[in-house]
Design a protein around this motif. Structure first.
Motif, mmCIF file in Angstrom:
data_model
loop_
_atom_site.group_PDB
_atom_site.id
_atom_site.type_symbol
_atom_site.label_atom_id
_atom_site.label_comp_id
_atom_site.label_asym_id
_atom_site.label_seq_id
_atom_site.Cartn_x
_atom_site.Cartn_y
_atom_site.Cartn_z
ATOM 1 N N GLY A 19 0.807 -1.214 0.000
ATOM 2 C CA GLY A 19 0.000 0.000 0.000
ATOM 3 C C GLY A 19 0.834 1.256 0.000
ATOM 4 N N HIS A 20 0.304 2.269 -0.601
ATOM 5 C CA HIS A 20 0.971 3.551 -0.655
ATOM 6 C C HIS A 20 -0.027 4.651 -0.402
ATOM 7 C CE1 HIS A 20 5.109 2.943 -1.556
ATOM 8 N NE2 HIS A 20 4.827 2.076 -2.509
ATOM 9 N N GLY A 21 0.493 5.838 -0.281
ATOM 10 C CA GLY A 21 -0.379 6.989 -0.157
ATOM 11 C C GLY A 21 -1.115 7.223 -1.463
ATOM 12 N N TYR A 37 6.958 10.081 9.762
ATOM 13 C CA TYR A 37 6.870 9.882 11.211
ATOM 14 C C TYR A 37 5.617 10.464 11.849
ATOM 15 C CZ TYR A 37 11.711 8.494 10.770
ATOM 16 O OH TYR A 37 12.856 7.853 10.397
ATOM 17 N N ILE A 38 4.976 11.452 11.233
ATOM 18 C CA ILE A 38 3.804 12.070 11.880
ATOM 19 C C ILE A 38 2.515 11.498 11.284
ATOM 20 C CG2 ILE A 38 2.671 14.229 12.509
ATOM 21 C CD1 ILE A 38 5.488 14.105 13.599
ATOM 22 N N PHE A 39 2.205 11.863 10.058
ATOM 23 C CA PHE A 39 0.992 11.326 9.431
ATOM 24 C C PHE A 39 1.381 10.101 8.603
ATOM 25 C CE2 PHE A 39 -0.003 15.807 10.223
ATOM 26 C CZ PHE A 39 -1.120 15.639 11.018
ATOM 27 N N SER A 40 1.869 9.108 9.332
ATOM 28 C CA SER A 40 2.385 7.936 8.637
ATOM 29 C C SER A 40 1.284 6.931 8.370
ATOM 30 C CB SER A 40 3.476 7.290 9.486
ATOM 31 O OG SER A 40 3.890 6.095 8.887
ATOM 32 N N PHE A 41 1.406 6.236 7.222
ATOM 33 C CA PHE A 41 0.505 5.123 6.910
ATOM 34 C C PHE A 41 1.109 3.797 7.358
ATOM 35 C CE2 PHE A 41 -2.207 6.743 3.109
ATOM 36 C CZ PHE A 41 -2.451 7.926 3.783
ATOM 37 N N ASP A 42 2.375 3.836 7.753
ATOM 38 C CA ASP A 42 3.104 2.595 8.024
ATOM 39 C C ASP A 42 2.687 2.026 9.380
ATOM 40 O OD1 ASP A 42 5.081 0.711 8.811
ATOM 41 O OD2 ASP A 42 6.431 1.544 7.293
ATOM 42 N N HIS A 43 2.240 0.778 9.396
ATOM 43 C CA HIS A 43 1.724 0.185 10.639
ATOM 44 C C HIS A 43 2.762 0.197 11.745
ATOM 45 C CE1 HIS A 43 3.829 -3.779 10.533
ATOM 46 N NE2 HIS A 43 3.975 -3.440 9.266
ATOM 47 N N LYS A 44 4.056 0.091 11.391
ATOM 48 C CA LYS A 44 5.093 0.047 12.435
ATOM 49 C C LYS A 44 5.215 1.404 13.111
ATOM 50 C CE LYS A 44 8.155 -1.340 9.361
ATOM 51 N NZ LYS A 44 7.266 -1.516 8.184
ATOM 52 N N VAL A 45 5.178 2.458 12.302
ATOM 53 C CA VAL A 45 5.249 3.813 12.871
ATOM 54 C C VAL A 45 4.009 4.096 13.712
ATOM 55 C CG1 VAL A 45 5.435 6.259 12.333
ATOM 56 C CG2 VAL A 45 6.663 4.573 10.941
ATOM 57 N N ILE A 46 2.853 3.686 13.199
ATOM 58 C CA ILE A 46 1.613 3.925 13.945
ATOM 59 C C ILE A 46 1.638 3.154 15.262
ATOM 60 C CG2 ILE A 46 -0.900 3.608 13.888
ATOM 61 C CD1 ILE A 46 -0.700 4.087 10.827
ATOM 62 N N LEU A 127 -4.769 4.053 5.467
ATOM 63 C CA LEU A 127 -5.274 5.394 5.763
ATOM 64 C C LEU A 127 -6.161 5.354 7.005
ATOM 65 C CD1 LEU A 127 -5.801 8.399 5.072
ATOM 66 C CD2 LEU A 127 -7.707 7.629 3.661
ATOM 67 N N LEU A 128 -7.039 4.336 7.067
ATOM 68 C CA LEU A 128 -7.914 4.164 8.222
ATOM 69 C C LEU A 128 -7.080 3.979 9.489
ATOM 70 C CD1 LEU A 128 -11.024 3.990 8.443
ATOM 71 C CD2 LEU A 128 -10.776 1.523 8.525
ATOM 72 N N ASN A 129 -5.981 3.263 9.324
ATOM 73 C CA ASN A 129 -5.090 3.008 10.450
ATOM 74 C C ASN A 129 -4.527 4.321 10.987
ATOM 75 O OD1 ASN A 129 -3.966 1.153 12.159
ATOM 76 N ND2 ASN A 129 -2.143 0.815 10.900
ATOM 77 N N MET A 130 -4.096 5.189 10.051
ATOM 78 C CA MET A 130 -3.575 6.489 10.475
ATOM 79 C C MET A 130 -4.674 7.294 11.156
ATOM 80 S SD MET A 130 -2.149 9.612 8.172
ATOM 81 C CE MET A 130 -3.762 10.265 7.849
ATOM 82 N N LEU A 131 -5.884 7.284 10.567
ATOM 83 C CA LEU A 131 -6.991 8.041 11.146
ATOM 84 C C LEU A 131 -7.320 7.532 12.550
ATOM 85 C CD1 LEU A 131 -9.445 8.490 8.150
ATOM 86 C CD2 LEU A 131 -8.092 10.241 9.322
ATOM 87 N N SER A 132 -7.188 6.225 12.741
ATOM 88 C CA SER A 132 -7.471 5.646 14.043
ATOM 89 C C SER A 132 -6.576 6.265 15.107
ATOM 90 C CB SER A 132 -7.286 4.132 13.960
ATOM 91 O OG SER A 132 -7.126 3.586 15.227
#
Lengths: 584, 275
Positions: A19-21, A37-46, A127-132
């Motif tokens: 997945g990508h932005g 690092y801030i609005f990341s989509f990456d599950h590890k960063v989140i 994206l949903l993950n980041m929003l969460s």
């Protein structure tokens, strides 16, 4: 931007199918600081963001408890007012359950480990993950803000039972504090729901090729079942929270009966019932216990397998037990309401059904201990925490026998026995599980190892402190000590109350240990020794990729699963191990 | 890499801790007689029996569980030793369903055989019970006795008065004339069944008398009930057990348990609120 196709079947395409932005077509990760690092989509960063949020919130949650434990141990020194006391116990409970334990274990470690353990590039809906995450953050901020509004934070207990919480003239924080509490919880539920849907979709759809359900690590099973329980339970709390908000600000009477006289003033409400709220609350509240506890047990199974160098005892029956716990867990909520005024026959039913849950839990307990049989144990810090968890889950579990028995609950209800019991389960079990997971997966977060000496100091202070605190609280409950009291004066409770200074001292010890962890976590993230791909000789998929894994998790093709998750004790001398994707 | 470091020392330390924890818990329970306060009611003796049954059953599991855990930690701490072989299917079944049958039998037999009769006793009104109404409000307990006619008078919420008429009794109702209202003091006869009708004016409270092993929430809008047969003459306290705002900790009332003769005498000395 979401991964909507089955990833396992496309493994051969390797790097191109993650997945990508929005609009991203290239095959490397984001490069800007904010998108990385801030609005990341990456599950590890989140996952790390959730952990940092939990660490931050724990300073408030634990700080509050130190404050009121001081009041309890040495009353009469004006450490705080009774208004502050009820408010602080309320906020301690809320913050620790939803913004520390749930955020660290369900959301933090879950985000970090799930895609890595099932061999996926990322979550199903990044994206949903980041929003969460960006929904739980304002929830936490609103919760903190409620300390500073007129009247202070909510003081009705973390269970916010009406009428106390529904009336705006009954208690400190009643004016605005409880309203903010409800809004923050609503945002939390939205966040949890987004995360939960993501977990479910990811686990069911994005498993690596060859990973059948019965080849999933037990952690994944636990996260899946915990998530499903949460998704089924939270709507009831959402409904209750909305009704409570309407009762507070909309002039309704869902939970307010007729004939109320509050502070000498008759109220105009008609037709509601306070018991309805309790049913809705505990319809979530009880499954929520499993939402918190099961992932910790899952982590313990994985960590114990790795450091015991053998597969967990009776994997299949552990899975079946988890399914039975999920089923029974949805129909036992009334054991929180034995003396609430609910029909006594219902009380009997809930008592009998709750005690049935001891059966699947007995299996899990036996399997945890049994996983050490003929093992070759390596006493690393994560292993120590996992073994501490086994003891805590046993002790906490048998404490549940007392509370599930309605007749005994006549004595124990709303005493420190309850406090000791649920702190052992959703405090000690969850945190030992979380710590085991953090020490264990730290290489996958930061590519480094945590310091073992500091880790062991952390373990021993945590385990001695918390076991002492919560065991003594069971004794206090046997002595009839009621909870949520600012100070004690009833003759019959004085022997139990005299144990309070000791409890507080042990709580300070446990708290001091967490500072060691704090130092270790940040120091090791920056300066810890570099970790290799598989520093623990573990067998599951997260250990088949570099530490830390890059964007997309595997540099080449996705792993293809060829066997069980726990290929330990192989080879002629029993010291070998087989990776889950080994080609043999 | 951290592995196999000080294996046996860690094993001994952890096993010792678990054994000391187990021994200290069991020791404290024996030394302090399980910390239970004195018991002064008939069903309370039953509640204590129920609790003692679970203490022995759960205590047995607690001790055995920790002994096995400690033993495994010490025995299997080495790097060599017996190598792991999966359990036979039969053994696996035994260790899965053995504990299930044990746990379910122990807990369900306890709740059905010992617990259910006590539960039934607490929630069943007997024909010759003395009926007392308990009203809770922030932060006060008020008892009402039906008076000579044995009947409770009606209430009229409009007549509520914080000092004069805290139960909002209807002045115009004849059956209520002789009702005895006792604020902050509950007087009970020893050896006689008492059926409580419990209510609340404002928020939830809980009618908690630890020496009776009695606990029942007071819920606005409905009556809740509980039954007590006090066994001995003496004193006790009601201590609210459901958070009811900042003054929760000081919501108490005195309980006097008198001999049936003294109780009758006390009752005859009281005058009805509107007499």
């Amino acid at each position: 931007m979401a991964i909507t196709h089955k990833q396992g079947s496309d493994a051969a395409h390797g790097h191109d199918d993650h997945g990508h932005g929005v609009g991203d077509a290239h095959d490397h990760g984001p490069t800007g600081f904010i998108s990385k690092y801030i609005f990341s989509f990456d599950h590890k960063v989140i996952g790390i963001q959730y952990l940092l949020l939990a660490i931050g919130m724990s300073f408030i949650g634990v700080g509050l408890s130190f404050w009121f434990r001081t009041q309890l141990a040495w009353p009469g020194h004006d450490v705080m007012t009774p208004e502050q006391y009820v408010s602080f116990v309320t906020m301690h409970g809320t913050i620790m359950i939803f913004f520390v334990v749930s955020a660290a274990l369900s959301s933090g470690l879950g985000n970090l480990a799930i895609p890595l353990q099932i061999g996926a590039r990322d979550m199903a809906f990044p994206l949903l993950n980041m929003l969460s995450f960006w929904t739980i953050l304002p929830a936490a901020l609103i919760m903190i803000a409620s300390f500073f509004v007129e009247g202070g934070a909510s003081g009705g207990g973390w269970t916010v039972y009406p009428p106390l919480s529904a009336l705006r003239n009954t208690l400190p924080g009643a004016k605005w504090g409880t309203t903010l509490w409800l809004l923050a919880m609503a945002l939390f539920i939205v966040s949890f729901t987004m995360g939960g849907l993501n977990y479910t979709a990811t686990i069911l759809n994005l498993r690596a090729r060859g990973m059948s359900l019965m080849r999933m690590p037990l952690t994944i099973w636990c996260w899946l079942i915990a998530t499903l329980l949460g998704l089924l339970g939270f709507p009831a709390l959402t409904a209750a929270a909305i009704m409570l908000l309407l009762d507070r600000h909309g002039g309704t009477s869902f939970f307010l009966p007729s004939g109320l006289i509050v502070s000498g003033e008759p109220m105009a409400n008609v037709g509601g019932t306070p018991l309805l709220f309790q049913h809705l609350f505990w319809f979530l509240g009880h499954p929520e216990v499993y939402v918190l506890v099961l992932p910790a047990i899952g982590v313990a199974f994985d960590v114990i397998a790795t450091f015991a160098r053998r597969p967990p005892q009776a994997y299949r029956y552990s899975v079946y037990s988890l399914l039975v716990i999920a089923l029974l867990g949805m129909v036992v909520w009334g054991h929180h309401m034995f003396v609430s005024g609910m029909n006594p026959y219902l009380g009997k039913y809930f008592s009998i059904s709750t005690l049935l849950i001891t059966a699947p839990f007995a299996i899990l307990g036996v399997n945890l201990v049994g996983s050490l049989w003929k093992a070759r144990i390596r006493f690393t810090t994560p292993m120590l925490f996992a073994l501490g968890l086994v003891s805590a889950v046993g002790t906490g579990g048998i404490g549940g026998l007392f509370l599930a028995t309605s007749t005994a609950d006549l004595h124990f209800h709303d005493t420190y026995f309850v406090v000791g019991h649920f702190h052992l389960m959703i405090g000690v079990v969850t945190l030992t599980g979380t710590f085991a997971g953090i020490y264990y997966w730290f290489p996958k977060m930061f590519g480094r190892m945590m310091n073992e000496t500091l880790g062991k100091i952390h373990f021993w202070t945590t385990i001695i402190g918390t076991f002492a605190v919560f065991t003594i609280q069971h004794f206090q409950g046997l002595g009839g000590l009621t909870r949520r009291y600012y100070e004690y004066s009833a003759q019959v409770m004085m022997p139990a109350a005299s144990l309070n200074p000791m409890v507080t001292m042990f709580a300070f010890l446990a708290g001091a240990g967490q500072l060691v962890f704090f130092v270790n976590f940040f120091w090791s993230a920056l300066r810890g020794p570099k970790a290799g791909e598989n520093p623990w000789d573990a067998t599951t998929l997260e250990w088949t990729t570099p530490s830390p894994p890059g964007h997309g998790n595997w540099p080449g093709a996705l792993p293809v699963v060829t066997g069980d998750p726990y290929g330990y004790a192989t080879g002629p001398d029993g010291n070998g191990f087989r990776m889950q994707n080994a080609k043999d | 890499m951290p592995r196999r470091n000080s294996g046996s020392a860690s094993a001994l330390l952890l096993a010792s801790f678990l054994l000391i924890f187990t021994a200290a818990t069991v020791g404290a329970m024996i030394y302090k007689k399980c910390y239970l306060p004195p018991v002064m009611s008939h069903h309370g003796i039953g509640v204590d029996k129920m609790i003692m049954y679970i203490i022995f059953a759960a205590g047995f599991i607690f001790v055995v569980g920790h002994l096995v855990l400690s033993k495994f930690i010490v025995t299997y701490s080495g790097t060599g030793g017996e190598s792991y072989k999966p359990m036979s299917h039969r053994a696996e079944l035994f260790f899965t369903f053995g504990p299930v049958i044990l746990m379910v039998a122990v807990s369900e037999i306890g709740v059905l055989v010992i617990g259910a009769p006590v539960w039934h006793e607490v929630y069943t009104q007997q024909p010759d019970d003395l009926v007392i109404e308990i009203t809770a409000k922030q932060y006060e307990w008020t008892a009402r006795y039906p008076g000579k006619d044995g009947k409770f008078g009606l209430r009229d919420i409009k007549q509520y008065d914080e000092t004069e008429n805290v139960l909002a009794l209807d002045k115009h109702d004849k059956t209520g004339k002789d009702d005895i209202v006792s604020r902050g003091l509950l007087v009970l006869p020893a050896g006689k069944g008492v059926w409580f009708n419990i209510r609340s004016w404002d928020v939830l409270h809980s009618f908690n008398i630890p020496v009776f092993r009695t606990k029942q929430d007071a819920v606005p809008g409905i009556f809740t009930h509980t039954r007590v047969v006090p066994t001995t003459v003496g004193t006790a306290e009601i201590a609210c057990a459901q958070i009811c705002s900042a003054g929760h900790y000081r919501m108490k009332a005195k309980v006097l348990i008198k001999s049936p003769e003294d109780f009758a005498k006390w009752l005859s000395e009281q005058t009805g609120q509107f007499e």
